[in-house]
Scaffold this motif. Structure first.
Motif, PDB file in Angstrom:
ATOM      1  N   TYR A   1      36.207  43.895  38.256  1.00 26.74           N
ATOM      2  CA  TYR A   1      35.326  44.915  37.690  1.00 26.74           C
ATOM      3  C   TYR A   1      34.117  45.064  38.600  1.00 26.74           C
ATOM      4  O   TYR A   1      33.455  44.069  38.916  1.00 26.74           O
ATOM      5  N   VAL A   2      33.840  46.292  39.028  1.00 28.46           N
ATOM      6  CA  VAL A   2      32.667  46.577  39.843  1.00 28.46           C
ATOM      7  C   VAL A   2      31.826  47.574  39.057  1.00 28.46           C
ATOM      8  O   VAL A   2      32.235  48.714  38.844  1.00 28.46           O
ATOM      9  N   LEU A   3      30.669  47.122  38.607  1.00 25.13           N
ATOM     10  CA  LEU A   3      29.788  47.963  37.800  1.00 25.13           C
ATOM     11  C   LEU A   3      28.493  48.193  38.556  1.00 25.13           C
ATOM     12  O   LEU A   3      27.891  47.248  39.076  1.00 25.13           O
TER      13      LEU A   3
ATOM     14  N   LYS B   1      38.016  37.138  30.059  1.00 21.52           N
ATOM     15  CA  LYS B   1      37.010  36.257  30.662  1.00 21.52           C
ATOM     16  C   LYS B   1      36.913  36.566  32.147  1.00 21.52           C
ATOM     17  O   LYS B   1      37.920  36.789  32.819  1.00 21.52           O
ATOM     18  N   LEU B   2      35.673  36.556  32.630  1.00 21.14           N
ATOM     19  CA  LEU B   2      35.391  36.983  33.998  1.00 21.14           C
ATOM     20  C   LEU B   2      34.581  35.944  34.745  1.00 21.14           C
ATOM     21  O   LEU B   2      33.841  35.161  34.139  1.00 21.14           O
ATOM     22  N   ASN B   3      34.685  35.961  36.063  1.00 22.18           N
ATOM     23  CA  ASN B   3      33.835  35.160  36.943  1.00 22.18           C
ATOM     24  C   ASN B   3      32.983  36.110  37.765  1.00 22.18           C
ATOM     25  O   ASN B   3      33.511  37.023  38.407  1.00 22.18           O
TER      26      ASN B   3
ATOM     27  N   GLU C   1      29.664  38.630  42.708  1.00 21.64           N
ATOM     28  CA  GLU C   1      28.668  39.293  43.559  1.00 21.64           C
ATOM     29  C   GLU C   1      27.649  40.015  42.694  1.00 21.64           C
ATOM     30  O   GLU C   1      27.983  40.582  41.666  1.00 21.64           O
ATOM     31  N   THR C   2      26.410  39.974  43.141  1.00 20.83           N
ATOM     32  CA  THR C   2      25.360  40.833  42.600  1.00 20.83           C
ATOM     33  C   THR C   2      24.616  41.428  43.787  1.00 20.83           C
ATOM     34  O   THR C   2      24.537  40.817  44.850  1.00 20.83           O
TER      35      THR C   2
ATOM     36  N   ARG D   1      29.802  42.425  40.346  1.00 24.44           N
ATOM     37  CA  ARG D   1      31.247  42.421  40.587  1.00 24.44           C
ATOM     38  C   ARG D   1      31.815  41.145  39.979  1.00 24.44           C
ATOM     39  O   ARG D   1      31.315  40.052  40.240  1.00 24.44           O
ATOM     40  N   TYR D   2      32.834  41.324  39.170  1.00 28.57           N
ATOM     41  CA  TYR D   2      33.469  40.218  38.454  1.00 28.57           C
ATOM     42  C   TYR D   2      34.963  40.196  38.752  1.00 28.57           C
ATOM     43  O   TYR D   2      35.591  41.245  38.844  1.00 28.57           O
TER      44      TYR D   2
END
Length: 187
Positions: A141-143, A165-167, A170-171, A182-183
């Motif tokens: 997921y890129v938000l 569930k996500l890790n 990147e920020t 980014r997860y």
């Protein structure tokens, strides 16, 4: 996906004015625009829902021919035209600009596409992304979150049958307080 802090991709009435950013004429900052352009350049296949397709295809195919187009806009327009795209819709009959139309079951088609080695795929559009989320087909997921609350409209996230569930991997911050997160999906 560009999203408001309260989780909407469009304000009521499909208003996207909140996503303008701090660039000239309410456009995204040059740095954010370059991020999206670079992402398009590395996308092997873009999957679009009808609404987002109509928005993008109404401007970008010929944006490089507009008087006063910036070098960044010229570059993005070319990258967007060249990027292979699949448009999911049961209401339109033709697509162009290096695109093909998928009218059947989106989850089955995305599942099939994931088995082919087309390179990195991006999914755009809340309805299409929601179907892929529910089916567990999204790996990342890129938000890009804008510092604005709109209080309603089209939500990005959909109701799910089970948690995802996500890790965080990147920020990044952009001008105007815009935040990229980014997860990766935990499998």
């Amino acid at each position: 996906m560009n999203v408001t802090l309260d989780g909407y991709i469009a304000a009521p009435g499909d208003d996207l004015g909140w996503s303008g950013g701090d660039g000239p004429d309410s456009s995204p900052s040059g740095e954010l625009f370059q991020f999206w352009s670079d992402r398009v350049a590395t996308t092997g296949l873009a999957l679009y829902g009808r609404k987002l397709w109509e928005t993008m295809s109404s401007d970008w195919p010929t944006a490089d021919q507009r008087p006063g187009a910036t070098q960044a806009e010229i570059e993005f327009a070319g990258r967007w035209r060249d990027m292979p795209k699949v448009v999911f819709s049961s209401t339109i009959s033709t697509v162009d600009w290096n695109s093909r139309l998928a009218t059947g079951d989106a989850v089955a088609e995305i599942t099939r596409l994931k088995t082919e080695d087309a390179g990195p795929m991006d999914i755009g559009g809340a309805t299409l992304a929601g179907a892929a989320m529910r089916a567990g087909l999204i790996d990342e997921y890129v938000l890009v979150t804008a510092p604005v609350l709109v209080g309603g409209g089209t939500p990005f996230f959909t109701a799910l049958d089970s948690w995802v569930k996500l890790n965080l991997v990147e920020t990044r911050t952009f001008p105007g307080g815009v935040l990229l997160t980014r997860y990766e999906t935990r499998r």
